[in-house]
Design a protein around this motif. Sequence first.
Motif, PDB file in Angstrom:
ATOM      1  N   GLU A   1       0.874  -1.169   0.000  1.00 25.82           N
ATOM      2  CA  GLU A   1       0.000   0.000   0.000  1.00 25.82           C
ATOM      3  C   GLU A   1       0.912   1.219   0.000  1.00 25.82           C
ATOM      4  OE1 GLU A   1      -2.742  -0.068   3.236  1.00 25.82           O
ATOM      5  OE2 GLU A   1      -3.353  -2.124   2.813  1.00 25.82           O
ATOM      6  N   TRP A   2       0.709   2.128  -0.938  1.00 29.36           N
ATOM      7  CA  TRP A   2       1.577   3.295  -1.102  1.00 29.36           C
ATOM      8  C   TRP A   2       0.844   4.556  -0.688  1.00 29.36           C
ATOM      9  CZ3 TRP A   2       6.588   2.667  -2.405  1.00 29.36           C
ATOM     10  CH2 TRP A   2       6.948   1.426  -2.902  1.00 29.36           C
ATOM     11  N   LYS A   3       1.537   5.428   0.059  1.00 31.41           N
ATOM     12  CA  LYS A   3       0.973   6.718   0.473  1.00 31.41           C
ATOM     13  C   LYS A   3       2.052   7.780   0.390  1.00 31.41           C
ATOM     14  CE  LYS A   3      -2.477   4.836   3.510  1.00 31.41           C
ATOM     15  NZ  LYS A   3      -3.124   4.862   4.777  1.00 31.41           N
ATOM     16  N   ARG A   4       1.614   8.989   0.183  1.00 31.58           N
ATOM     17  CA  ARG A   4       2.548  10.123   0.206  1.00 31.58           C
ATOM     18  C   ARG A   4       2.951  10.395   1.644  1.00 31.58           C
ATOM     19  NH1 ARG A   4      -0.876  14.263  -3.337  1.00 31.58           N
ATOM     20  NH2 ARG A   4      -2.407  13.491  -1.881  1.00 31.58           N
TER      21      ARG A   4
ATOM     22  N   ASP B   1       1.048  15.885   2.626  1.00 29.16           N
ATOM     23  CA  ASP B   1      -0.219  16.102   1.933  1.00 29.16           C
ATOM     24  C   ASP B   1      -0.044  16.887   0.632  1.00 29.16           C
ATOM     25  OD1 ASP B   1      -1.687  14.734   3.802  1.00 29.16           O
ATOM     26  OD2 ASP B   1      -2.008  16.505   5.053  1.00 29.16           O
TER      27      ASP B   1
ATOM     28  N   CYS C   1       5.544   2.956   2.159  1.00 25.33           N
ATOM     29  CA  CYS C   1       4.894   1.716   1.722  1.00 25.33           C
ATOM     30  C   CYS C   1       4.686   0.802   2.926  1.00 25.33           C
ATOM     31  CB  CYS C   1       5.710   1.013   0.641  1.00 25.33           C
ATOM     32  SG  CYS C   1       7.276   0.361   1.187  1.00 25.33           S
TER      33      CYS C   1
END
Length: 112
Positions: free
Chosen positions: A69-72, A75, A98
């Motif tokens: 699962e990828w996130k910045r 924001d 990740c």
Amino acid sequence: MLLVNAWAIHRDPLLWEDPDSFKPERFEGVEVESWKLLPFGMGRRACPGSGLAQRVVGLALGTLVQCFEWKRVSDERVDLTEGKGLTMLKAEPLMARCKAREIVHKLLSEIS
């Protein structure tokens, strides 16, 4: 000696619609002529591993998308501005977080 200016070919508005924009969807479902896209060179001096590389990169990218699962980190929107150099470095490095998906934990516990 013949030097091919791949940079100019990849940004030729006669060959590509909006050549300065990042649009990977332009390659979906179409076979691109080898003289229009030169990521591995051309002719006798072309990279001998180009076929393998094109297959492995897709496989590796698909595995990363499927297993994590990828996130910045922040924001803010991702800055896609190009930096200086021949290899198209990003002006600002991409920072991402990740996390392994649950299925990866199950798979690794079964292997052990």
